[in-house]
Design an enzyme around this catalytic site. Sequence first.
Site, mmCIF file in Angstrom:
data_model
loop_
_atom_site.group_PDB
_atom_site.id
_atom_site.type_symbol
_atom_site.label_atom_id
_atom_site.label_comp_id
_atom_site.label_asym_id
_atom_site.label_seq_id
_atom_site.Cartn_x
_atom_site.Cartn_y
_atom_site.Cartn_z
ATOM 1 N N GLN A 275 -5.304 -0.533 7.070
ATOM 2 C CA GLN A 275 -5.665 -1.938 7.102
ATOM 3 C C GLN A 275 -5.425 -2.631 8.274
ATOM 4 O O GLN A 275 -6.326 -3.562 8.614
ATOM 5 C CB GLN A 275 -4.473 -2.779 5.997
ATOM 6 C CG GLN A 275 -4.448 -2.184 4.548
ATOM 7 C CD GLN A 275 -6.091 -2.207 3.924
ATOM 8 O OE1 GLN A 275 -6.624 -3.303 3.879
ATOM 9 N NE2 GLN A 275 -6.568 -0.944 3.956
ATOM 10 N N HIS B 107 -9.055 -3.157 9.982
ATOM 11 C CA HIS B 107 -9.967 -3.903 9.729
ATOM 12 C C HIS B 107 -10.183 -4.910 10.921
ATOM 13 O O HIS B 107 -11.305 -5.286 11.118
ATOM 14 C CB HIS B 107 -9.673 -4.665 8.425
ATOM 15 C CG HIS B 107 -10.068 -3.968 7.198
ATOM 16 N ND1 HIS B 107 -11.308 -3.674 6.750
ATOM 17 C CD2 HIS B 107 -9.085 -3.407 6.240
ATOM 18 C CE1 HIS B 107 -11.193 -2.997 6.082
ATOM 19 N NE2 HIS B 107 -9.994 -2.611 5.464
ATOM 20 N N HIS C 256 -2.254 -5.615 -1.106
ATOM 21 C CA HIS C 256 -2.368 -4.327 -1.332
ATOM 22 C C HIS C 256 -0.690 -3.750 -1.359
ATOM 23 O O HIS C 256 -0.101 -4.133 -0.392
ATOM 24 C CB HIS C 256 -2.871 -3.404 -0.499
ATOM 25 C CG HIS C 256 -4.257 -3.606 -0.109
ATOM 26 N ND1 HIS C 256 -4.953 -4.123 0.876
ATOM 27 C CD2 HIS C 256 -5.247 -3.497 -1.208
ATOM 28 C CE1 HIS C 256 -6.203 -4.452 0.540
ATOM 29 N NE2 HIS C 256 -6.699 -3.797 -0.710
ATOM 30 N N ASP D 268 -9.860 1.144 -1.999
ATOM 31 C CA ASP D 268 -10.916 0.557 -1.540
ATOM 32 C C ASP D 268 -12.328 1.017 -1.748
ATOM 33 O O ASP D 268 -13.332 0.267 -1.828
ATOM 34 C CB ASP D 268 -10.681 0.671 0.107
ATOM 35 C CG ASP D 268 -9.809 -0.393 0.735
ATOM 36 O OD1 ASP D 268 -9.833 -1.326 0.159
ATOM 37 O OD2 ASP D 268 -9.436 -0.122 1.862
#
Length: 438
Positions: A265, A268, A334, A367
């Site tokens: 993550q 990103h 998440h 995802d």
Amino acid sequence: MTTSTAIARLNAADPDFAHHLDHLLSWESVSDDSVNQRVLDIIKAVRERGDAALVDFTRQFDGLDVKSMSDLILPRERLELALTRITAPQREALEVAAARVRSYHEKQKQDSWSYTEADGTVLGQKVTPLDRAGLYVPGGKASYPSSVLMNAIPAKVAGVTEVVMVVPTPRGEINELVLAAACIAGVDRVFTIGGAQAVAALAYGTESVPKVDKVVGPGNIYVATAKRHVFGQVGIDMIAGPSEILVVCDGQTDPDWIAMDLFSQAEHDEDAQAILVSPDAEFLDKVAASIDKLLPTMERAEIIEKSINGRGALILVSDMEQAIEVANRIAPEHLELSVADPQAWLPSIRHAGAIFMGRHTSEALGDYCAGPNHVLPTSGTARFSSPLGVYDFQKRSSIIFCSPQGASELGKTASVLARGESLSAHARSAEYRIVKGE
């Protein structure tokens, strides 16, 4: 390239823990006054000038020498061509993911229902799909074909007649995977426009872009700000903040696995958030060491480093019960329950966008291809929001049919309540249906 991390260490036993956690979690997704005004100007221009404004903004922001709106429309044949241009493994992966996403979302579809009372009164609910949905897809190098599947497929499963996709092509960059995903997902029309102007076009319509009922899909701060301003004119999915992951681990998972899950993550963008909570202090040290070891091997190391240093944290708790308390406090997008018996802890989880159960279930599977939607509430909004789903593309209308007897009996109750609110027309309307002599 030299990289180093200084990930925050928090201890739930610290008297100031709540304050430090609040500071770590704080995020304002749309706060820039200059951005806000620019977006308002763009929306106004699109409403007033339609296609001409879209052409001008595309020249200005995307660096494209377009002559007219016809240059910004992709026919269905172009999507089908993209399917032939991607590799066989890519096409297979898209088709497998699409099938799994479709199968999962078909179970969410709601049907109309009704029931009849003893006096013949019928009450129920009519479920109807939206007529038209608009899908915003980021363009250029930052393209996410998986988001096309996650947004378009639920709409199609819901029965939406037409799905309209907008995707910018800055400097002419076209992502074939995105177009192929649109083809597989059943997208009906594609316009190569982006930014706030694309959102405005979907919300209000232009000569070429049809007005939609709901706008969904991720975007930058201009897109998010535009979605906030057009809400009410159209529906929107959510105002999403940066991506985030919270891992709750009992200390028995491979620390390299956990470090990479955090990276998944953090890569990103610099504002993404990756947090690990564990009652095992030694394990937190091991994960910190794994982070330092693995970071230099990452293609997006600079972004990960800034994310980890700026918004990441390793949190020590006293036990697993407290770990769950912290998880519910954070309400993450998440949540990985990387523990021996995740099922035992599931009833205690009250707030999370998606819950990944066990050591082998990485967030990355969700995802792309597990099946559930990856469009999830961020920034603590999982306290009151849900993942995107088929229900976001369906409307519910109440059905009320009164028999003469039912109207007469209900009219007595309605009359009393209406007169109590000094709404005599309401009362008399109901009273007209009361059978004389009752």
